[in-house]
Design a protein around this motif. Structure first.
Motif, PDB file in Angstrom:
ATOM      1  N   ILE A   5     114.635 -36.691  85.084  1.00 23.66           N
ATOM      2  CA  ILE A   5     114.066 -35.588  85.859  1.00 23.66           C
ATOM      3  C   ILE A   5     115.090 -34.460  85.927  1.00 23.66           C
ATOM      4  O   ILE A   5     116.208 -34.662  86.408  1.00 23.66           O
ATOM      5  N   ASN A   6     114.717 -33.301  85.420  1.00 29.15           N
ATOM      6  CA  ASN A   6     115.563 -32.119  85.535  1.00 29.15           C
ATOM      7  C   ASN A   6     115.193 -31.400  86.833  1.00 29.15           C
ATOM      8  O   ASN A   6     114.289 -30.563  86.854  1.00 29.15           O
ATOM      9  N   TYR A   7     115.873 -31.777  87.892  1.00 34.14           N
ATOM     10  CA  TYR A   7     115.627 -31.139  89.187  1.00 34.14           C
ATOM     11  C   TYR A   7     115.932 -29.642  89.089  1.00 34.14           C
ATOM     12  O   TYR A   7     115.229 -28.812  89.664  1.00 34.14           O
ATOM     13  N   ASP A   8     116.990 -29.303  88.350  1.00 25.94           N
ATOM     14  CA  ASP A   8     117.324 -27.909  88.028  1.00 25.94           C
ATOM     15  C   ASP A   8     117.272 -27.744  86.519  1.00 25.94           C
ATOM     16  O   ASP A   8     117.885 -28.526  85.785  1.00 25.94           O
ATOM     17  N   MET A   9     116.546 -26.758  86.054  1.00 25.30           N
ATOM     18  CA  MET A   9     116.528 -26.456  84.634  1.00 25.30           C
ATOM     19  C   MET A   9     117.859 -25.821  84.253  1.00 25.30           C
ATOM     20  O   MET A   9     118.296 -24.846  84.869  1.00 25.30           O
ATOM     21  N   PRO A  10     118.577 -26.362  83.247  1.00 28.11           N
ATOM     22  CA  PRO A  10     119.874 -25.789  82.882  1.00 28.11           C
ATOM     23  C   PRO A  10     119.727 -24.403  82.274  1.00 28.11           C
ATOM     24  O   PRO A  10     118.685 -24.061  81.701  1.00 28.11           O
TER      25      PRO A  10
END
Length: 301
Positions: A180-185
């Motif tokens: 899960i990418n809680y924050d998109m890089p």
């Protein structure tokens, strides 16, 4: 050790750099070149990286003699065994929606955040909600604590690992079901490394990414292109983005151009029924029960 003359590399004939894109990033390039200067005579140098950004190519041209590129697939492309889901979630709603996303698959799950503060916030929230989670982040965390977190997660004693990009490379976690990418890089290369933690050794994995107005249009366009290349469903918020380069090449595209996935007319890949059916079948095998309600996630704190 080299500067203090406590060791020599005179007889070294092979030099291997893993995760080369990070080793030539920022100040690391100067250190790497300093080590190069201590190798005498001919040598074979090998650079390994899942992504090959421009800085790696430039470094290879400057530091190596007649470099040869060997590619397995396209460097920087996403693993086709990973089902990528991109969802628009408002910034203030992400931490609540995270619990729902954890229900998609059984553990183990890796949750990626962009910085240490976000890792601590998400980790504490999951513990309060009864999820058996452990955190992993950078300089503010002692190495012994990082080692312990990795050991517990690998041993299956913790269900969720909340981490920064430090856990996206160099650490092998077997059988990760869900990323899960809680924050998109900000950089698409980091996204590729993150989702590469699942879908390994021929197994199907799932990657869920939260996006919202916090991300730049450039980053979202990179994500859109990556999804198109991997033949993944394009969410409406990304499908609406117009790439100036594409507009200059294809002009006014219509549905008559057909779907890039099945070739059918009258729809585009973002609404392809065949692609949606295939994804639904793959997801059905991953979502067989309520993992919180049935004890899949432990509530120990």
């Amino acid at each position: 050790m080299l500067a203090k003359k406590k060791m020599r590399l005179d007889i070294c004939r092979f030099l291997t750099l893993d995760e080369a894109d990070k080793l030539v990033d920022g100040d690391f390039e100067d250190v790497t070149r300093y080590i190069f200067d201590h190798l005498k005579g001919q040598r074979q140098t090998l650079l390994f990286s899942a992504t090959m950004p421009t800085k790696v190519h430039e470094f290879a041209r400057r530091a190596l003699v007649k470099p040869v590129t060997v590619s397995v697939g396209r460097a920087g492309a996403a693993n086709l065994d990973v089902i990528q889901e991109v969802e628009y979630v408002k910034q203030e709603a992400k931490i609540v929606y995270l619990l729902e996303c954890l229900q998609k698959t059984p553990p183990p799950v890796v949750v990626f955040c962009e910085n240490n503060a976000a890792v601590c916030k998400v980790h504490e929230y999951l513990l309060v909600k009864g999820v058996d989670a452990v955190s992993f982040y950078g300089k503010e965390m002692e190495q012994t604590d990082r080692d312990r977190a990795v050991a517990l997660f690998k041993a299956g004693k913790k269900d969720v690992l909340v981490a920064t990009d430090g856990a996206s490379k160099g650490l092998d976690f077997p059988n990760i079901q869900h990323v899960i990418n809680y924050d998109m890089p900000a950089e698409i290369e980091n996204y590729v490394h993150r989702i590469g933690r699942t879908g390994r050794c021929g197994k199907t994995g799932l990657a869920t990414t939260f996006i919202n107005s916090q991300q730049s249009e450039t980053t979202l366009l990179d994500l859109k292109h990556l999804l198109q290349e991997a033949r993944q469903r394009i969410p409406p918020v990304l499908a609406e983005l117009s790439d100036p380069v594409e507009l200059g090449v294809v002009g006014t595209a219509t549905n008559a151009d057909g779907c890039a996935y099945c070739g059918g007319l009258g729809h585009r890949i973002s609404s392809c029924p065949k692609l949606e059916q295939q994804r639904s079948q793959q997801l059905a095998s991953l979502r067989s029960r309520d993992y919180f309600g049935s004890g899949g996630y432990r509530g120990e704190m």
